[in-house]
Design a protein around this motif. Structure first.
Motif, short mmCIF file in Angstrom:
data_model
loop_
_atom_site.label_atom_id
_atom_site.label_comp_id
_atom_site.label_asym_id
_atom_site.label_seq_id
_atom_site.Cartn_x
_atom_site.Cartn_y
_atom_site.Cartn_z
N LEU A 161 -78.89 22.11 -60.52
CA LEU A 161 -79.60 22.08 -61.80
C LEU A 161 -80.52 23.28 -61.96
O LEU A 161 -80.64 23.83 -63.07
N GLU A 162 -81.19 23.69 -60.90
CA GLU A 162 -82.03 24.89 -61.00
C GLU A 162 -81.19 26.13 -61.29
O GLU A 162 -81.62 27.02 -62.05
N HIS A 163 -80.03 26.20 -60.70
CA HIS A 163 -79.13 27.33 -60.96
C HIS A 163 -78.73 27.38 -62.44
O HIS A 163 -78.80 28.44 -63.08
N LEU A 164 -78.33 26.24 -62.98
CA LEU A 164 -77.91 26.20 -64.38
C LEU A 164 -79.08 26.47 -65.32
O LEU A 164 -78.93 27.18 -66.32
N ARG A 165 -80.24 25.95 -64.99
CA ARG A 165 -81.42 26.20 -65.84
C ARG A 165 -81.79 27.68 -65.82
O ARG A 165 -82.16 28.25 -66.86
N ALA A 166 -81.70 28.31 -64.65
CA ALA A 166 -82.04 29.74 -64.56
C ALA A 166 -81.11 30.60 -65.42
O ALA A 166 -81.48 31.69 -65.86
N LEU A 167 -79.91 30.09 -65.67
CA LEU A 167 -78.95 30.81 -66.51
C LEU A 167 -79.16 30.53 -68.00
O LEU A 167 -78.44 31.07 -68.84
N GLY A 168 -80.13 29.68 -68.30
CA GLY A 168 -80.46 29.42 -69.69
C GLY A 168 -79.95 28.11 -70.26
O GLY A 168 -80.15 27.81 -71.43
N HIS A 169 -79.32 27.30 -69.44
CA HIS A 169 -78.78 26.02 -69.92
C HIS A 169 -79.88 24.96 -70.00
O HIS A 169 -80.66 24.80 -69.06
N ARG A 170 -79.91 24.26 -71.10
CA ARG A 170 -80.90 23.20 -71.30
C ARG A 170 -80.24 21.85 -71.57
O ARG A 170 -80.84 20.81 -71.37
#
Length: 323
Positions: A161-170
């Motif tokens: 989840l941190e990886h996806l959030r760092a890519l801009g996914h919300r």
């Protein structure tokens, strides 16, 4: 055999079974047995030892490719220790899982390795009173299992989840094979806690692990208005269904939707694009589980608990702009 090796009949028996004797003695007895053409009769050996040489392997769903790989690894590792795996499939049905566990006990397997669908079931504590039980993934109810190879699921969920959030996914959809009747699996609990901490909108949806059904579920989600920009799957097998859905809908991975898996099946690196996934080191899991169950069967000192730490294999299925 005793005369040929200069050992007592009891020592020969122990050496052939791989217990209570040194590795050197075991090698000497096996060499003599091969030279003499000796072959132990399995029924006689079982009656004498009270053991069948069989270890039950209860799989949650063999439609999941990672569990297939796990079953192959455990079966081969047991065979190398002169034991055989009796592999059964619960078909992702917790009630069937418990029925199969009872059947394996009644068939007098020497031990049981299980990757539980419902770790909270009361039956596990009952079984562990009379049968060596080793769990993979989650600890079993009652804390009486003789061994457990558990996953640090909180860390695994956090990495993804941190990886996806760092890519801009919300807005992320999480696809889980966990049925509504068993919602207390740690991996599912951690998703909600981490989503709140990271301020993410997360939709948790049950998806079967078979390719066709996983693709149907993903098609319904990705084809609806307001689709998520990323999908996090608690099984690489489910992620393969997401890939199939994106192709049917004409969507690009990761341009239109990023995809992340959870067990690093070998095929995941071969996809187009290769799948980002959480790796638990399946070889280490196999080694720990088999070593535990064999040590318990042979009344040897053993580790009771091994915690597997995850690593994130970042590949091109996630690296890209958020939708």
């Amino acid at each position: 055999m005793a005369a040929a090796t200069g050992l007592s009949p009891a020592a020969v028996s122990y050496a052939l079974r791989g217990i209570h004797t040194s590795e050197g003695t075991q090698a000497r007895v096996r060499a003599a047995a091969e030279e003499l053409g000796y072959e132990a009769h399995p029924i006689a050996r079982a009656l004498a030892s009270g053991r069948t040489g069989m270890v039950g392997l209860l799989c949650g769903s063999l439609e999941d490719y990672w569990q297939q790989s796990l079953a192959v690894g455990i079966s081969r590792s047991l065979l190398a220790r002169d034991r055989y795996a009796l592999i059964v499939d619960a078909f992702n049905d917790p009630a069937r899982e418990l029925a199969l566990a009872r059947q394996l006990r009644d068939q007098r397997v020497d031990g049981l390795i299980v990757q539980p669908l419902d770790p909270s079931a009361e039956l596990w504590a009952e079984l562990a009173e009379t049968l060596p039980v080793v769990s993979i993934g989650d600890a079993l109810n009652g804390g009486r299992s003789q061994g457990e190879v558990v996953f640090d699921n909180r860390r695994g969920v956090t990495l993804a989840l941190e990886h996806l959030r760092a890519l801009g996914h919300r807005h992320i959809t999480v696809l889980t094979p966990t049925l509504a009747g068993t919602p207390d699996r740690p991996v599912d609990v951690h998703v909600n806690a981490e989503a709140k901490r990271l301020d993410l909108v997360v939709d948790v949806v049950v998806a079967p692990q078979s390719l066709g059904e996983a693709a149907e579920t993903a098609t319904r989600i990705l084809g609806a208005p307001g689709r998520p920009s990323a999908v996090f799957c608690f099984s690489d097998s489910i992620a393969y269904g997401v890939y199939a859905a994106t192709r049917a809908l004409g969507l690009e991975v990761p341009g239109d939707v990023a995809v992340c898996g959870y067990d690093n099946h070998p095929m995941s690196a071969l996809l187009t694009p290769p799948l980002t996934t959480v790796d638990w080191d399946i070889d280490g899991i196999v080694d720990s589980a088999v070593r535990m169950v064999v040590d318990v069967i042979e009344d040897r000192p053993h580790e009771r608990r091994v915690v597997r730490e995850p690593s994130l294999r970042v590949r091109r299925s996630s690296v890209g702009g958020a939708g």
